[in-house]
Write a protein that holds these residues in place. Structure first.
Motif, PDB file in Angstrom:
ATOM      1  N   GLY A  17       0.686  -1.143  -0.042  1.00  0.00           N
ATOM      2  CA  GLY A  17       0.113   0.030  -0.115  1.00  0.00           C
ATOM      3  C   GLY A  17       1.005   1.226   0.223  1.00  0.00           C
ATOM      4  O   GLY A  17       2.036   1.231  -0.101  1.00  0.00           O
ATOM      5  N   ARG A  36      -7.794  -3.801  -1.971  1.00  0.00           N
ATOM      6  CA  ARG A  36      -6.425  -4.134  -2.143  1.00  0.00           C
ATOM      7  C   ARG A  36      -5.921  -4.648  -3.033  1.00  0.00           C
ATOM      8  O   ARG A  36      -5.116  -5.577  -3.191  1.00  0.00           O
ATOM      9  N   MET A  53      -8.675   0.114  -3.988  1.00  0.00           N
ATOM     10  CA  MET A  53      -7.938   0.413  -2.898  1.00  0.00           C
ATOM     11  C   MET A  53      -8.570  -0.324  -1.730  1.00  0.00           C
ATOM     12  O   MET A  53      -7.871  -1.229  -0.894  1.00  0.00           O
TER      13      MET A  53
END
Lengths: 489, 489
Positions: free
Chosen positions: B213, B391, B388
């Motif tokens: 991330g 993931r 997002m």
């Protein structure tokens, strides 16, 4: 018992070392002559081993040692004579001790409030200085005659100690034995708190409680090694001149003023670092004084100490007000809460060595220097502890293994009447404290009758916590089982 | 709604700025032509103000803006056209935005889980890059045409932003607008956690969750700037190659392995630093993985995010397992627990500026460089958030203010069927999650019937805490009164 009575109560503590010989604990007592100074006896034994021809060398080897015989008041630490040369394992050294340092943990330990000291009978003491007398196998970095300072979980308050060589550090040129005994615990504590957890940088602000105490003075000196650090130091008014000279920017008399208000007046946004040796409600106050990115470093619970014996009210109050924090509160405040206690770091030799290396470097540069408040003979350990507990010291209190001279003893004897008065005073003080405690209790009972309810609540909460822990454990087990199943599939 | 539907739902958000005009919220909607690309409209307005002769300049000034219209799923963020040139106060600058960064806090905010975002309707977004279009009075360090990256508590997801000049930083030579939008939040977070709270030093070990991330990649790069730091990084297996190339020493697939066990295998003593963006039970695991002098740094509660709408079970579970620690436990473990969130640091301009200065220095030296996962048009913000949240990204997701080209739109239109499928998928996923949640609930109900008891206990505990707080306040008041009395005497 105050320290000066010690020799009269000497006991041979050989049974601690050689319990397998099954000698009754009382028997060796008779071997020591109460009227001969025990240290000189030890010296004789060391200097003229031929005199003890029939006994093996180990038998003739004696040394004086302070022993905590049970939890309680100052008289629980007794001066005894230990017999038998301690065996040296590989990697260990034997140190002939010159000076020992006194720490708050020793006071807590005497009251049974410090779980890093083994159960009595045991020799307290976390630090000393002295001269290497023997080295074990595989020791290559120390030799007989080296002057060292030493650090250990306990057992340093005696004339002879055996420690791993990694727990000793060569004393820098020009350092006195007093300084060397005063340095390890306080300076490592101050160093690791400020520079590891605290990450102290120029222009920051630090609150130092008990700024005239051992750690307080060490922390103030450490702060001065960084540019433009503002130090708020609490101490009673009579000590302000000394701590201000020592580097405290703003001295606060915590006995007459609210230190939180005093800090806010000067630094409305709060502080970058709060060093908290007090515990209880002071930890909450410290937390609330933090700026964003501020660090609260808790390193003791001195608030638990009230009176020479365990004061259950003080302990319960400190425990009850014990600080606890949720991670979401930390996130929203951008804060850090740290806990430090050197006693729980005793196996971290590498960390300790790194810190000590830096500290001795600062000493050599003249940037830090332990301030000695006073030196007491081993016989006077009670007085030494009293002085520390009643916060009458400015700087470090050390014990010397040098035996008291005859004239000193006579003088002490003359003071006996006064000492008796002191004892009476102690009793009065303790009684007064008890009385105050009772009054407080009564007041609370009469005023609110809430205390017990709270305690019950606390108890219930504790019970519930326990239940919850159990349940969590169950949950975890289940989770693991499920995960294991998943892994199989 | 997925992002590409946005233009069709454009609303004029003027009422946010000029509520005093009391135009009905629906009215201005008609003013925008749904079939004309709104950005070009804004450009026209800016380029040819003469065309809007009758309206004052402020009226003719329009810009596209993403607006959170209420808490919920991806479709709650709508693309609207704002009308009226924002006023510039002294010390402020107006930035024509090129790119905006997406952060976890934005996802939390959409679900109503982030208290630093004002209530809807509001424009989310904490960071952007762009070009200075106007400067307010007293601004001497920025000029029209400067390329900057900007940081704010919210409001960055639009074509035009007004921020204090202290919230902008000049982009280094060679930095792209994507990189500039990707850098502020992630790199300041990683920097302050590792180097302020963490005090990262050579030879230490760090656990980085969600290592693929934005913060994960930034933290890994920061770790690489220090000698011989071991980085444990969790990510799904498909991302391991990339994160390993990026500097992760040991990649752990958290989906198939217990990361605690994996860390212990390699580092039995534990870790120096744990960065924890997850919250809940993972914070406990992180704490238990700490070495002496170790630091746990909590900076989020990503575990609360499950599904596109607020998942009460996930929230309650994370909340219930929320980490709390007592100072005595920290002391005995020699540990530190820190909380960090840039969103609560928005007034600390000096701290932020110092960190940014260091980070841009590292960028210039080539030591850190944001990795861009993908760039979405404002119209596609729903897809961006989905990627997002699920993931599926490696690195940063950014939004560009550049309007979609006609051919792109056509392509997107072709995909519409697929999108519909995706929507169905979303619904299926959500339903499945609900179903799973229900099953879980049922299982728990059937298996133990303990959950509710626990909740009740929690409630009771909370109630008691509240009571206790009240009582403490009372006590404090009394203490103060007593102290005041003492001071008088």
């Amino acid at each position: 018992m105050s320290g000066e009575d010690a020799p009269a109560q000497q006991q041979n503590a050989e049974e601690q070392k050689n319990q397998e010989t099954k000698k009754p604990a009382e028997e060796p007592k008779a071997e020591t002559k109460p009227d001969s100074p025990p240290a000189s006896a030890a010296t004789e034994a060391a200097a003229a081993p031929a005199a003890a021809e029939k006994a093996p060398e180990e038998e003739a080897f004696t040394y004086r040692s302070l022993v905590l015989t049970g939890y309680g008041g100052y008289d629980k630490v007794k001066l005894q004579v230990k017999k038998g040369k301690p065996a040296l394992k590989a990697g260990e050294v034997m140190v002939r001790v010159k000076m020992c340092g006194l720490n708050f943990a020793d006071l807590m330990a005497r009251q049974g409030l410090y779980d890093r000291l083994p159960s009595p009978p045991v020799t307290p003491g976390m630090e000393c200085s002295g001269i290497i007398e023997a080295v074990g196998e595989e020791v290559t970095d120390r030799k007989v005659g080296d002057k060292v300072l030493a650090l250990s979980r306990c057992g340093m308050w005696q004339e002879v100690v055996v420690v791993p060589t990694t727990h000793t550090f060569i004393m820098p040129e020009g350092m006195s034995f007093e300084e060397a005994a005063a340095l390890p615990v306080n300076y490592i504590t101050a160093y690791m708190m400020l520079f590891d957890f605290g990450h102290l940088r120029p222009n920051q602000s630090v609150l130092v409680h008990m700024a005239a105490g051992g750690v307080g003075i060490a922390a103030t000196q450490m702060c001065r090694t960084v540019k433009d650090v503002t130090v708020f130091g609490t101490a009673s008014a009579s000590k302000h001149e000394v701590i201000t000279e020592g580097g405290v920017t703003h001295a606060i008399d915590y006995r007459t003023k609210d230190y939180v208000e005093e800090v806010r007046k000067i630094s409305p946004k709060g502080l970058d670092i709060v060093l908290d040796p007090l515990g209880g409600s002071d930890t909450h106050k410290g937390y609330n004084l933090l700026k964003p990115m501020g660090k609260l470093i808790s390193y003791g619970a001195a608030n638990m100490l009230s009176g020479q014996k365990k004061n259950l009210i003080a302990v319960a109050k400190t425990w009850y007000h014990q600080f606890s924090v949720h991670s979401l509160s930390l996130i929203q405040g951008n804060r850090s809460v740290c806990g430090f206690h050197l006693g729980y770091l005793d196996t971290e030799t590498e960390l300790i060595a790194q810190a000590m290396d830096s500290i001795l470097g600062l000493y050599r540069q003249g940037k830090v220097k332990p301030r000695i408040d006073s030196t007491f003979h081993l016989e006077q350990v009670g007085d030494a502890m009293r002085k520390m507990q009643e916060r009458n010291n400015i700087g470090k209190i050390v014990l010397t293994t040098e035996p008291m001279k005859e004239e000193e003893k006579k003088e002490e004897a003359k003071k006996d009447d006064k000492k008796d008065d002191k004892k009476k005073d102690d009793k009065k003080k303790d009684d007064k404290k008890k009385e105050e405690g009772k009054k407080e209790e009564k007041k609370k009972e009469e005023g609110k009758k809430e205390e017990k309810k709270e305690e019950k609540k606390e108890e219930k909460k504790e019970e519930k916590k326990e239940e919850k822990k159990e349940e969590k454990k169950e949950e975890k087990k289940e989770e693991k089982k499920e995960e294991a199943k998943k892994a199989e599939n």
